[in-house]
Scaffold this motif. Sequence first.
Motif, PDB file in Angstrom:
ATOM      1  N   UNK B  74       0.835  -1.221   0.000  1.00  0.00           N
ATOM      2  CA  UNK B  74       0.000   0.000   0.000  1.00  0.00           C
ATOM      3  C   UNK B  74       0.860   1.258   0.000  1.00  0.00           C
ATOM      4  N   UNK B  75       2.098   1.104   0.437  1.00  0.00           N
ATOM      5  CA  UNK B  75       2.981   2.271   0.510  1.00  0.00           C
ATOM      6  C   UNK B  75       3.927   2.349  -0.682  1.00  0.00           C
ATOM      7  N   UNK B  76       4.417   1.180  -1.104  1.00  0.00           N
ATOM      8  CA  UNK B  76       5.437   1.164  -2.162  1.00  0.00           C
ATOM      9  C   UNK B  76       4.972   0.297  -3.325  1.00  0.00           C
ATOM     10  N   UNK B  77       4.925   0.875  -4.521  1.00  0.00           N
ATOM     11  CA  UNK B  77       4.583   0.129  -5.734  1.00  0.00           C
ATOM     12  C   UNK B  77       5.844  -0.082  -6.544  1.00  0.00           C
ATOM     13  N   UNK B  78       6.058  -1.340  -6.987  1.00  0.00           N
ATOM     14  CA  UNK B  78       7.306  -1.661  -7.686  1.00  0.00           C
ATOM     15  C   UNK B  78       7.023  -2.124  -9.112  1.00  0.00           C
ATOM     16  N   UNK B  79       7.686  -1.479 -10.064  1.00  0.00           N
ATOM     17  CA  UNK B  79       7.640  -1.956 -11.450  1.00  0.00           C
ATOM     18  C   UNK B  79       8.967  -2.637 -11.719  1.00  0.00           C
ATOM     19  N   UNK B  80       8.903  -3.965 -11.902  1.00  0.00           N
ATOM     20  CA  UNK B  80      10.121  -4.740 -12.081  1.00  0.00           C
ATOM     21  C   UNK B  80      10.624  -4.646 -13.515  1.00  0.00           C
ATOM     22  N   UNK B  81      11.909  -4.977 -13.696  1.00  0.00           N
ATOM     23  CA  UNK B  81      12.478  -4.934 -15.046  1.00  0.00           C
ATOM     24  C   UNK B  81      12.036  -6.150 -15.853  1.00  0.00           C
ATOM     25  N   UNK B  82      11.871  -7.301 -15.134  1.00  0.00           N
ATOM     26  CA  UNK B  82      11.507  -8.538 -15.825  1.00  0.00           C
ATOM     27  C   UNK B  82      10.039  -8.827 -15.589  1.00  0.00           C
ATOM     28  N   UNK B  83       9.236  -8.587 -16.589  1.00  0.00           N
ATOM     29  CA  UNK B  83       7.816  -8.886 -16.478  1.00  0.00           C
ATOM     30  C   UNK B  83       7.391  -9.748 -17.652  1.00  0.00           C
ATOM     31  N   UNK B  84       6.793 -10.871 -17.343  1.00  0.00           N
ATOM     32  CA  UNK B  84       6.264 -11.749 -18.388  1.00  0.00           C
ATOM     33  C   UNK B  84       5.101 -12.512 -17.778  1.00  0.00           C
ATOM     34  N   UNK B  85       4.125 -12.835 -18.591  1.00  0.00           N
ATOM     35  CA  UNK B  85       2.951 -13.549 -18.085  1.00  0.00           C
ATOM     36  C   UNK B  85       2.900 -14.911 -18.754  1.00  0.00           C
ATOM     37  N   UNK B  86       2.672 -15.947 -17.958  1.00  0.00           N
ATOM     38  CA  UNK B  86       2.668 -17.299 -18.505  1.00  0.00           C
ATOM     39  C   UNK B  86       1.328 -17.740 -19.065  1.00  0.00           C
ATOM     40  N   UNK B  87       0.237 -17.144 -18.613  1.00  0.00           N
ATOM     41  CA  UNK B  87      -1.095 -17.581 -19.033  1.00  0.00           C
ATOM     42  C   UNK B  87      -1.860 -16.396 -19.632  1.00  0.00           C
ATOM     43  N   UNK B  88      -2.977 -16.720 -20.286  1.00  0.00           N
ATOM     44  CA  UNK B  88      -3.711 -15.704 -21.053  1.00  0.00           C
ATOM     45  C   UNK B  88      -4.621 -14.832 -20.170  1.00  0.00           C
ATOM     46  N   UNK B  89      -4.055 -14.198 -19.177  1.00  0.00           N
ATOM     47  CA  UNK B  89      -4.835 -13.241 -18.373  1.00  0.00           C
ATOM     48  C   UNK B  89      -5.148 -12.019 -19.228  1.00  0.00           C
ATOM     49  N   UNK B  90      -6.267 -11.377 -18.948  1.00  0.00           N
ATOM     50  CA  UNK B  90      -6.557 -10.138 -19.664  1.00  0.00           C
ATOM     51  C   UNK B  90      -5.790  -8.992 -19.010  1.00  0.00           C
ATOM     52  N   UNK B  91      -5.650  -7.916 -19.751  1.00  0.00           N
ATOM     53  CA  UNK B  91      -4.963  -6.728 -19.224  1.00  0.00           C
ATOM     54  C   UNK B  91      -5.669  -6.269 -17.947  1.00  0.00           C
ATOM     55  N   UNK B  92      -6.989  -6.261 -17.980  1.00  0.00           N
ATOM     56  CA  UNK B  92      -7.766  -5.787 -16.825  1.00  0.00           C
ATOM     57  C   UNK B  92      -7.522  -6.670 -15.598  1.00  0.00           C
ATOM     58  N   UNK B  93      -7.410  -7.986 -15.815  1.00  0.00           N
ATOM     59  CA  UNK B  93      -7.153  -8.884 -14.682  1.00  0.00           C
ATOM     60  C   UNK B  93      -5.788  -8.583 -14.055  1.00  0.00           C
ATOM     61  N   UNK B  94      -4.791  -8.363 -14.900  1.00  0.00           N
ATOM     62  CA  UNK B  94      -3.442  -8.086 -14.377  1.00  0.00           C
ATOM     63  C   UNK B  94      -3.416  -6.737 -13.653  1.00  0.00           C
ATOM     64  N   UNK B  95      -4.070  -5.742 -14.243  1.00  0.00           N
ATOM     65  CA  UNK B  95      -4.109  -4.422 -13.586  1.00  0.00           C
ATOM     66  C   UNK B  95      -4.876  -4.539 -12.265  1.00  0.00           C
ATOM     67  N   UNK B  96      -5.954  -5.327 -12.280  1.00  0.00           N
ATOM     68  CA  UNK B  96      -6.774  -5.515 -11.075  1.00  0.00           C
ATOM     69  C   UNK B  96      -6.000  -6.143  -9.930  1.00  0.00           C
ATOM     70  N   UNK B  97      -4.969  -6.925 -10.244  1.00  0.00           N
ATOM     71  CA  UNK B  97      -4.145  -7.523  -9.176  1.00  0.00           C
ATOM     72  C   UNK B  97      -3.478  -6.451  -8.320  1.00  0.00           C
ATOM     73  N   UNK B  98      -3.329  -5.259  -8.892  1.00  0.00           N
ATOM     74  CA  UNK B  98      -2.750  -4.150  -8.142  1.00  0.00           C
ATOM     75  C   UNK B  98      -3.585  -3.773  -6.918  1.00  0.00           C
ATOM     76  N   UNK B  99      -4.835  -4.209  -6.884  1.00  0.00           N
ATOM     77  CA  UNK B  99      -5.703  -3.881  -5.745  1.00  0.00           C
ATOM     78  C   UNK B  99      -5.670  -4.966  -4.662  1.00  0.00           C
TER      79      UNK B  99
END
Lengths: 347, 251
Positions: B74-99
């Motif tokens: 809740x205090x620190x948000x991290x954008x990593x250098x290595x990001x890859x998704x293994x399964x067909x999640x939608x963009x909205x699902x991945x963004x929603x994980x931020x909550x």
Amino acid sequence: MNDTRSLRQERFAPVTYALLTAALLATMALCVCVGSVPISLSDTVTAVWRALWGLPIPQNIAKNIILNVRLPRVLCVALSGASLSLCGAAMQGLLRNPLADGSTIGVSSGAALGAVIAMAAGFTLPGSSYGGVMISAMAFAFGALVLILSLAYALDRSLATNSIILIGVIFTMFISSIISLVVTFASEHTRSLNFWTLGSFSGVNYHQVKLLALALVACGGVVLRYSRELNAFAVGEDNARHVGVNVKRVKLVTLITISVLIGVCVSISGTVSFVGLVMPHIARMLVGPNHRRLLPASMFAGAIFLLLADLTARTLFSPIELSIGVVTSLVGAVAFVIIFSRTRKAR
Amino acid sequence: MLQGDHITVRYGRQAVVNDISFRLEEGQWLMLAGPNGAGKSTLIEAIAQGVPYEGTIRWQGEDLRVMKPNQLARRIGVLSQRNAVGYAYTVEEVVGLGRYAYSSGFLSGRRGEDRDHVEQALEMTGLTGLRRASMLTLSGGEMQRAFLAQVFAQDPQVLILDEPANHLDLNYQQQIFSLIRDWLKQPGRAVLSVVHDLSLARRYGTHALLLDRGQCVASGAIGDVMTPEHLNGVYGMDVAAWLRELLSQWE
């Protein structure tokens, strides 16, 4: 405006649950009716319904076959299929690897070794002749998991999923040899273990149905509770940590839970491969990768698949009964190749 | 807001980050700069509690080590250098994980507030039209924006970004950096980022920490750190001359 790459709406609405439940019940009914002695659907429904309400069952119905032979077997098979498939789906999400499954990462083999040793040594618990096998299977499943994860960590210091799978496959081969050794030097009555190591639901009873149901409710509840965390893991372990998941706790609890559930399954039916590997893929094709939908769908798919595999195993060359593992491996291997090539093409 | 004291990270016996200290205050954009292997990403991983480290990192006086993961998120948000998704999640699902850090339990659905944050993050990163797209079909730049949207949806007070310009074309680089600068204008916020492009670092950073082989070479206001003396020493070349030569192609 929506992009052309948009996925279709993937809903797992009550109507989907209702359809899957209906398909499962229909498959269960089919499995009770079909066998060396054919039984009509109406006789099956009447016998089960009247037994449920404690009513007398007419003499002309093959009560013993329905209620004491086929029904416990069908229930055991369905519960095992649901459990193994759930474990596979959870492992594939947790390790972010579509090849992860109890059988590929060596947990099933560990459980099988535990069960075989307990049977060969006649290890029992006071008051339960079967408890020793189950406890031993669970302990060995967890021990195998700890060993494989430790070796993978020692190899690359990062628990890379490819290392886990590689060590799991080698471990499985190694354990198969140990099991063969135990079986070879075991006494005459335990030679039947050979059949059991390929999986069989022959002779199961309601006691085992209760144990499986209890394990699935308890362990399945834990895994289902972690569906959001599994989504985060499936996107990436670092990503899971960054969004606030307690990765160590979730990983440990999930892996222990999966080991226990696989241990219980293996102690009852032996090793049944490919269910946990293939069925989550089919469920993923139906409902998408979100574990809130995927885990329940995998359970239904696993139960239905294993019921049909068991039906094939006991009827294809009747009166000879095949090991269920033979059927699941034959069908599962082909299905897996098809699914994998389709998934690759889709990317 | 965020303070690191004497941070050391070892891989085996080798210290890849060696006795680094920093302070990040409200409204600051601290740029971590230095050549490859300087320890920038490792330092970020230490702040994100992803690797074991010696020393202390505190959030408003509280040691990050004792914070629960969801409190930290809740205090620190991290954008990593290595990001890859293994399964067909939608963009909205991945963004929603931020909550995730704000959810109260398994049975709790997505609250209105969560939906608002996800919508806002999708809009900020220009992904509204791709919300139903599979992550597996995205280009590198789109995927980078999707994970950046996830970090925005997380609504942290500090953004930690490891190479946010990775995979982004010039247009999106400008958009994303301007976006982060606007985000920073809100009270109670700060940014710490690794940026290889020294021009971008100079353009958007307020402060800088220059690392070389795990050690701090200089730290302070961006103008005091990004000097020819410091940069030439660290990179082993005349940095300003090289950048001028590149720019001269356009004149």
